[in-house]
Design an enzyme around this catalytic site. Structure first.
Site, short mmCIF file in Angstrom:
data_model
loop_
_atom_site.label_atom_id
_atom_site.label_comp_id
_atom_site.label_asym_id
_atom_site.label_seq_id
_atom_site.Cartn_x
_atom_site.Cartn_y
_atom_site.Cartn_z
N SER A 128 0.89 -1.15 0.02
CA SER A 128 0.11 0.12 0.01
C SER A 128 0.77 1.27 -0.18
CB SER A 128 -0.89 -0.13 1.24
OG SER A 128 -1.31 1.33 1.40
N HIS A 187 -1.40 -1.36 -4.08
CA HIS A 187 -2.84 -0.93 -3.38
C HIS A 187 -2.53 0.55 -3.44
CE1 HIS A 187 -5.94 -1.85 -0.94
NE2 HIS A 187 -5.72 -0.82 -0.08
N ASP A 216 -4.72 3.79 -1.79
CA ASP A 216 -5.84 4.24 -0.91
C ASP A 216 -6.24 5.58 -1.04
OD1 ASP A 216 -6.06 2.14 0.93
OD2 ASP A 216 -3.82 2.26 1.46
N MET A 261 -9.00 8.49 -0.34
CA MET A 261 -9.68 8.95 0.95
C MET A 261 -10.33 10.31 0.66
SD MET A 261 -7.21 7.71 3.91
CE MET A 261 -6.39 6.19 4.35
N HIS A 275 -8.48 1.53 -3.85
CA HIS A 275 -9.53 1.19 -2.53
C HIS A 275 -10.11 2.49 -2.43
CE1 HIS A 275 -9.60 0.18 1.90
NE2 HIS A 275 -10.88 0.39 1.36
N MET A 317 -12.07 4.75 -0.44
CA MET A 317 -12.81 5.24 0.91
C MET A 317 -13.49 6.51 0.67
SD MET A 317 -9.75 3.86 3.08
CE MET A 317 -8.43 4.03 1.77
N MET A 321 -11.35 -5.35 6.00
CA MET A 321 -10.49 -4.18 6.80
C MET A 321 -10.48 -4.83 8.07
SD MET A 321 -10.21 -2.04 4.49
CE MET A 321 -9.29 -0.73 5.84
N ASP A 325 -6.71 -5.96 4.92
CA ASP A 325 -5.94 -4.70 4.72
C ASP A 325 -6.03 -4.03 6.15
OD1 ASP A 325 -5.15 -1.91 4.07
OD2 ASP A 325 -6.72 -1.52 2.76
C1 DX5 Z 1 -6.39 2.16 5.80
C2 DX5 Z 1 -5.95 1.72 4.33
C3 DX5 Z 1 -4.72 0.61 4.20
C4 DX5 Z 1 -3.63 1.05 4.95
C5 DX5 Z 1 -3.00 -0.01 5.57
O1 DX5 Z 1 -7.40 2.96 5.78
O2 DX5 Z 1 -6.90 1.07 3.58
O3 DX5 Z 1 -4.71 0.23 3.08
O4 DX5 Z 1 -2.66 1.78 4.04
O5 DX5 Z 1 -1.75 0.62 6.34
P1 DX5 Z 1 -1.08 -0.42 7.14
O6 DX5 Z 1 -0.43 -1.56 6.41
O7 DX5 Z 1 0.15 0.41 7.69
O8 DX5 Z 1 -1.83 -0.88 8.12
ZN ZN Z 2 -6.45 0.23 1.61
#
Ligand code: DX5
Ligand code: ZN
Length: 228
Positions: free
Chosen positions: A11, A36, A38, A40, A69, A71, A140, A178
């Site tokens: 990620s 991956h 993320d 947000m 992903h 969010m 998650m 994740d």
């Molecule tokens: C959290 C993200 C993850 C995040 C995981 O909201 O969806 O993908 O990057 O990070 P680690 O592996 O540090 O928990």
């Molecule tokens: Zn993620």
């Protein structure tokens, strides 16, 4: 079948954004299968990260599939933009849209692989009616929004359920996990049936992200082949 192999999905949330291309190359050398990404929005989750332009830049920087992903609230508003920017897989949250079925169909119609994610507070049964429409189920194991959080063990039970259903209904979705995934819990997660391992901190916050990727694959692959 798509779930018959272990995938390591670093990620980039935990990477150094000023050196993103270089960091992606490092995990590629370590044998990463997927990147991956993320996204947000500061509304569905309390944090803001990156968006469409970064996906477009990553598309030029790597051949690996991009696992995006989302969010974000009502993700259907942006699915097309992300697929056009180069997302190969798009994951939407069950909690973020009243139209999960429609969102999953949209992703597939645009030619990408579709996935649904569930937060730690959401039971797997919420995905029952869309099991056939998903290439990936994302469990998650932290509350989304930040990297570096502690793994929530309730994810194990969900992974076991999804693994059971996968066999019972002869379904082919991947089980992706994740949040807080590291070299300590990867083997046990694989044994429970997880096959795509998202890892930010435990890969990028180490002196050698390529070696961390390689080691996670070794541990997870061994355990996955011994799963029940
Ligand atoms: C959290 C993200 C993850 C995040 C995981 O909201 O969806 O993908 O990057 O990070 P680690 O592996 O540090 O928990
Ligand atoms: Zn993620």
């Amino acid at each position: 079948m798509s779930y018959a192999r272990v995938e390591i999905a670093p990620s980039i949330l935990a990477a150094d954004f000023a050196r993103l291309g270089e960091q992606v190359r490092a995990v590629e050398q370590g044998g990463a299968d997927v990147i991956h990404v993320d996204v947000m929005d500061g509304s569905f989750v309390p944090n803001i990260s990156i968006g469409v332009p970064v996906v477009a830049s990553l598309r030029k920087a790597t051949q690996l599939p991009l696992d995006v992903h989302l969010m974000i609230d009502r993700p259907e508003r942006y699915i097309e933009d992300f697929v056009r920017a180069g997302a190969n897989r798009v994951l939407v949250h069950q909690e973020a849209t009243p139209h999960l079925d429609r969102a999953l169909s949209m992703i597939r119609e645009l030619g990408a692989e579709a996935g649904a994610a569930i937060n730690p507070g959401t039971p797997v049964v919420m995905l029952n009616d869309v099991l056939g429409k998903m290439d990936t189920v994302l469990v998650m194991s932290v509350n989304p929004g930040f990297g570096g959080q502690q793994f929530i063990p309730g994810a194990f039970e969900k992974i076991r359920h999804l693994n059971e259903w996968r066999a019972r209904y002869n379904a082919a979705y991947r089980i992706e996990v994740d949040g807080g995934v590291d070299l300590e819990n990867a083997a046990e997660l694989a044994q429970a049936g997880a096959n795509t391992f998202v890892a930010g901190t435990s890969i990028f916050h180490t002196p050698d992200p390529a070696a961390a990727t390689r080691e996670m694959r070794r541990l997870a692959s061994k355990a996955f082949s011994q799963r029940v």
